[in-house]
Design a protein around this motif. Structure first.
Motif, short mmCIF file in Angstrom:
data_model
loop_
_atom_site.label_atom_id
_atom_site.label_comp_id
_atom_site.label_asym_id
_atom_site.label_seq_id
_atom_site.Cartn_x
_atom_site.Cartn_y
_atom_site.Cartn_z
N MET A 33 32.08 45.47 4.60
CA MET A 33 31.48 44.77 5.67
C MET A 33 30.86 43.73 4.52
O MET A 33 29.50 44.05 4.56
N PHE A 34 31.01 42.42 4.76
CA PHE A 34 30.41 41.74 4.25
C PHE A 34 29.12 40.71 5.74
O PHE A 34 29.35 40.67 6.38
N MET A 35 28.06 41.74 5.82
CA MET A 35 27.40 40.98 7.06
C MET A 35 26.18 40.17 6.72
O MET A 35 26.41 39.81 5.72
N ALA A 36 26.63 38.49 7.55
CA ALA A 36 25.80 37.09 6.58
C ALA A 36 24.90 36.29 8.22
O ALA A 36 25.33 36.77 9.06
N GLU A 37 24.30 35.84 7.79
CA GLU A 37 23.54 35.01 8.46
C GLU A 37 24.05 33.88 8.77
O GLU A 37 24.18 33.06 7.13
N VAL A 38 24.04 33.33 9.98
CA VAL A 38 24.78 32.32 9.31
C VAL A 38 23.77 30.65 9.02
O VAL A 38 22.77 30.47 9.28
N ALA A 39 24.20 29.78 7.90
CA ALA A 39 23.61 29.07 7.63
C ALA A 39 23.36 27.40 8.13
O ALA A 39 22.58 27.16 8.46
N THR B 141 24.16 39.17 3.04
CA THR B 141 23.12 39.83 3.99
C THR B 141 22.58 41.45 3.51
O THR B 141 21.58 41.54 2.71
N GLU B 142 23.74 41.58 3.55
CA GLU B 142 24.32 43.31 2.99
C GLU B 142 26.02 42.86 3.14
O GLU B 142 26.65 42.98 3.78
N ILE B 143 26.03 44.14 2.20
CA ILE B 143 27.74 44.84 1.76
C ILE B 143 27.42 45.86 2.14
O ILE B 143 26.45 47.34 1.98
N LYS B 144 28.14 46.38 3.34
CA LYS B 144 28.30 48.13 3.73
C LYS B 144 30.03 48.54 3.20
O LYS B 144 31.22 47.28 3.78
N GLU C 229 29.42 37.47 -6.18
CA GLU C 229 28.61 37.12 -6.87
C GLU C 229 28.36 36.23 -5.99
O GLU C 229 26.80 36.07 -6.64
N THR C 230 28.73 34.69 -5.32
CA THR C 230 27.94 34.04 -5.33
C THR C 230 26.97 34.64 -3.42
O THR C 230 25.96 34.05 -2.80
N GLY C 231 27.18 35.52 -2.49
CA GLY C 231 26.60 35.98 -1.86
C GLY C 231 26.81 34.96 -0.56
O GLY C 231 26.32 34.57 0.42
#
Length: 189
Positions: free
Chosen positions: A135-141, A125-128, A63-65
Motif C-alpha cells: 500500500m502506497f499511502m500518499a498526500e494529495v499535492a 508518505t508511507e509504504i506498507k 523510486e520517485t515517491g
C-alpha cells in the motif's frame, strides 16, 4: 434462503477503477489500472493505492515517491481495462491507447492523463508491505479538474463525466441519483 460461508476474501464493491500514471527518474513512464484505492483522510487530503511489487509501475512509484490517480469514465473504459492487462514492460500504453501525457503541476516525474476528467497528483508518505500488495499511502499535492464539467455557476459536475467503477470483476458506470449527503434527515419543504 440461507447464506453460504466463504473463506476470507475481498468483497467490498464497487470500487473506483482508476488509471495511475507513473514515471521513473530517467523519464520512462507507464499507466497501471488500479481498483485497490481509496480515501484515507480529508485534512490533509490523503489516499492510497495498493500495487503488487512485481508490477512494472511499482519500481517507478517507489523510486520517485509520486504517482497520479486519473479518474476514469465510460469513454476511457477500453483504455482502463487494456492498461490493466498489458504490461508496460512490453508495450507503450500511452501510444497504444492514444492517451496524452500532461504535465503535473506539483510533481517532478509522474505525468497526468489529459483525457481524464480529474487528475489527483500524489506524493507517497508511507509504504506498507501487506502481503500480495504493498500500500502506497500518499498526500494529495494537487488536483486538476477538466473545465468541460464546470456548470455556469462554477460548480464542478463530476457525476456528469460518466465515472467508471469496478465491481466483482466487472466495469460498471454509476447509476441514477438517489439523493445527496444528508437527504435522509433533511426537513421537508
Amino acid at each position: 434462503m440461507g447464506k453460504q460461508l466463504w473463506k476470507p476474501g475481498n468483497m467490498l464493491y464497487p470500487l473506483p477503477a482508476v488509471m495511475v500514471s507513473t514515471a521513473d527518474k530517467s523519464g520512462e513512464s507507464n499507466i497501471i489500472t488500479v481498483a485497490w484505492t481509496g480515501t484515507i483522510c480529508s485534512d490533509p487530503a490523503m489516499l492510497y493505492i495498493s500495487v503488487r511489487p512485481e508490477r512494472y509501475s511499482y519500481h517507478m512509484i517507489k523510486e520517485t515517491g509520486e504517482f497520479v490517480v486519473n479518474l476514469t469514465t465510460e469513454r476511457l473504459s477500453i483504455a482502463t481495462d487494456w492498461c490493466g492487462v498489458k504490461s508496460g514492460r512490453d508495450v507503450d500504453k500511452w501510444k497504444e491507447m492514444k492517451l496524452t501525457k500532461g504535465k503535473a503541476q506539483k510533481l517532478s516525474y509522474a505525468p497526468v492523463i489529459e483525457e481524464s476528467p480529474v487528475n489527483i497528483e500524489c506524493r507517497v508518505t508511507e509504504i506498507k508491505e501487506l502481503g500480495t500488495h504493498h500500500m502506497f499511502m500518499a498526500e494529495v499535492a494537487a488536483v486538476q479538474a477538466d473545465e468541460d464539467y464546470m456548470d455556469k455557476k462554477g460548480k464542478f459536475e463530476l457525476n456528469a463525466s460518466g465515472l467508471l467503477a469496478y465491481s466483482h470483476g466487472e466495469y460498471m458506470t454509476l447509476g441514477r441519483k438517489l439523493g445527496k449527503f444528508g437527504w435522509s434527515v433533511k426537513k421537508p419543504r
